[in-house]
Scaffold this motif. Structure first.
Motif, PDB file in Angstrom:
ATOM      1  N   TYR A 135      -8.171   5.830  -3.474  1.00  0.00           N
ATOM      2  CA  TYR A 135      -9.225   4.946  -3.614  1.00  0.00           C
ATOM      3  C   TYR A 135     -10.538   5.477  -3.265  1.00  0.00           C
ATOM      4  N   ASN A 136     -10.662   5.607  -1.875  1.00  0.00           N
ATOM      5  CA  ASN A 136     -11.760   5.700  -1.083  1.00  0.00           C
ATOM      6  C   ASN A 136     -12.443   7.110  -1.232  1.00  0.00           C
ATOM      7  N   ARG A 137     -11.673   8.224  -1.883  1.00  0.00           N
ATOM      8  CA  ARG A 137     -11.763   9.336  -1.960  1.00  0.00           C
ATOM      9  C   ARG A 137     -12.169   9.903  -3.494  1.00  0.00           C
ATOM     10  N   GLY A 138     -11.915   8.623  -4.401  1.00  0.00           N
ATOM     11  CA  GLY A 138     -12.319   8.691  -5.839  1.00  0.00           C
ATOM     12  C   GLY A 138     -11.204   9.853  -6.457  1.00  0.00           C
ATOM     13  N   VAL A 139     -10.304   9.788  -6.063  1.00  0.00           N
ATOM     14  CA  VAL A 139      -9.240  10.719  -6.884  1.00  0.00           C
ATOM     15  C   VAL A 139      -8.719  10.282  -8.108  1.00  0.00           C
ATOM     16  N   TYR A 140      -8.764   8.806  -8.233  1.00  0.00           N
ATOM     17  CA  TYR A 140      -8.358   7.983  -9.500  1.00  0.00           C
ATOM     18  C   TYR A 140      -9.423   7.026  -9.612  1.00  0.00           C
ATOM     19  N   PHE A 171      -7.218   0.622  -9.437  1.00  0.00           N
ATOM     20  CA  PHE A 171      -6.596  -0.077  -8.519  1.00  0.00           C
ATOM     21  C   PHE A 171      -6.906  -1.677  -8.531  1.00  0.00           C
ATOM     22  N   ALA A 172      -5.903  -2.279  -7.734  1.00  0.00           N
ATOM     23  CA  ALA A 172      -5.909  -3.862  -7.551  1.00  0.00           C
ATOM     24  C   ALA A 172      -6.014  -4.106  -6.231  1.00  0.00           C
ATOM     25  N   LYS A 173      -6.728  -5.193  -5.881  1.00  0.00           N
ATOM     26  CA  LYS A 173      -7.143  -5.845  -4.430  1.00  0.00           C
ATOM     27  C   LYS A 173      -5.770  -6.553  -4.043  1.00  0.00           C
ATOM     28  N   GLY A 233      -4.486  -7.874   7.502  1.00  0.00           N
ATOM     29  CA  GLY A 233      -5.499  -8.858   7.668  1.00  0.00           C
ATOM     30  C   GLY A 233      -6.758  -8.456   7.013  1.00  0.00           C
ATOM     31  N   LEU A 234      -6.618  -7.245   6.211  1.00  0.00           N
ATOM     32  CA  LEU A 234      -7.770  -6.602   5.400  1.00  0.00           C
ATOM     33  C   LEU A 234      -7.578  -6.658   3.783  1.00  0.00           C
ATOM     34  N   PRO A 235      -8.724  -6.626   3.116  1.00  0.00           N
ATOM     35  CA  PRO A 235      -8.434  -6.540   1.774  1.00  0.00           C
ATOM     36  C   PRO A 235      -8.266  -5.069   1.414  1.00  0.00           C
ATOM     37  N   MET A 236      -6.996  -4.738   0.849  1.00  0.00           N
ATOM     38  CA  MET A 236      -6.441  -3.426   0.481  1.00  0.00           C
ATOM     39  C   MET A 236      -6.417  -3.109  -0.916  1.00  0.00           C
ATOM     40  N   LEU A 237      -6.513  -1.908  -1.448  1.00  0.00           N
ATOM     41  CA  LEU A 237      -6.377  -1.399  -2.820  1.00  0.00           C
ATOM     42  C   LEU A 237      -5.032  -0.422  -3.161  1.00  0.00           C
ATOM     43  N   LEU A 238      -4.404  -1.003  -4.196  1.00  0.00           N
ATOM     44  CA  LEU A 238      -3.043  -0.219  -4.338  1.00  0.00           C
ATOM     45  C   LEU A 238      -3.376   0.250  -5.869  1.00  0.00           C
ATOM     46  N   LYS A 295       2.188   5.068  -8.525  1.00  0.00           N
ATOM     47  CA  LYS A 295       2.897   4.064  -7.888  1.00  0.00           C
ATOM     48  C   LYS A 295       4.244   4.383  -7.507  1.00  0.00           C
ATOM     49  N   SER A 296       5.054   5.086  -8.573  1.00  0.00           N
ATOM     50  CA  SER A 296       6.396   5.487  -8.553  1.00  0.00           C
ATOM     51  C   SER A 296       6.452   6.708  -7.375  1.00  0.00           C
ATOM     52  N   PHE A 297       5.482   7.590  -7.500  1.00  0.00           N
ATOM     53  CA  PHE A 297       5.418   8.756  -6.730  1.00  0.00           C
ATOM     54  C   PHE A 297       5.643   8.309  -5.099  1.00  0.00           C
ATOM     55  N   ILE A 298       4.599   7.129  -4.930  1.00  0.00           N
ATOM     56  CA  ILE A 298       4.618   6.946  -3.478  1.00  0.00           C
ATOM     57  C   ILE A 298       5.606   6.005  -2.974  1.00  0.00           C
TER      58      ILE A 298
END
Length: 207
Positions: free
Chosen positions: A33-38, A43-45, A50-55, A62-65
């Motif tokens: 997300y942060n490197r803008g690969v996709y 991404f959804a928050k 204890g942090l907002p994360m993006l998936l 998703k399946s690969f990871i």
């Protein structure tokens, strides 16, 4: 008289393997997300550590990871995993631009004798939070990725590990003369994870 029960957080080998493999899944999502690969909109928050994360919501990614983290957990539990590297490459040329390196040290006594260790969940979470914050701020110190990029994951295991058929032998996808930034580490008392990012540095960026 009021009594107080003190509880200790017992960390088992299986529990530690689950913590580390789950961490890698979230870290991989955060890097992509942060490197803008996709695209941002894919991404959804969620809230984690204890942090907002993006998936990613891309089914393929998703399946690969998910498949990778399941395999990493197995290797971690066997004490066979030495390092995981997330590689970002230029899509058109396959040139390696960044290597996100997660080195893993395993407490061999835990693997061999099945003993457990003690460390509070809160402390582990604080250490993971620090790494996630550094990944989120990576845009401030890493060069812009202007071209479309793809990613891959490399796993370094002990020699005697038989890799599943879905994994193939790979070259290390190194960067010549990389710049490096060491990030925080975290330790479950069974697995210690050190994080480092190396990246391609162009002298032209200075001009």
């Amino acid at each position: 008289m009021a009594s107080r029960t003190a509880t200790k957080d017992i960390i088992t080998l299986r529990g530690s393997a689950a913590i580390v493999s789950e961490f890698f899944g979230y870290a991989a999502n955060s890097i992509l997300y942060n490197r803008g690969v996709y695209p941002e909109e894919s991404f959804a928050k969620v809230k984690k550590y204890g942090l907002p994360m993006l998936l990613t919501q891309d089914e393929g990614v998703k399946s690969f990871i998910t498949n990778i983290t399941a395999q990493l957990s197995e290797w971690l539990e066997a004490g066979k995993l030495q390092r995981v590297v997330l590689v970002i490459m230029q899509k058109s040329t396959s040139e390696v631009l960044e290597r996100w390196n997660f080195s893993i040290e395993t407490d061999s006594e835990v693997v061999e004798k099945g003993v457990s260790r003690e460390k509070s969940d809160k402390e582990i979470m604080r250490e993971i939070q620090a790494i996630m914050r550094q990944i989120a701020s990576s845009i401030t110190y890493l060069p812009c990725l202007d071209e479309p990029c793809v990613f891959d994951v490399l796993a370094y295991t002990d020699q005697d590990v038989v890799a599943p058929f879905t994994w193939i032998e790979s070259d290390p996808k190194l960067i010549s003369n990389p710049q490096m930034v060491k990030l925080h580490s975290f330790d479950t008392k069974i697995h210690k994870v050190d994080t480092l990012v190396s990246y391609k540095y162009d002298d032209e960026d200075e001009e």
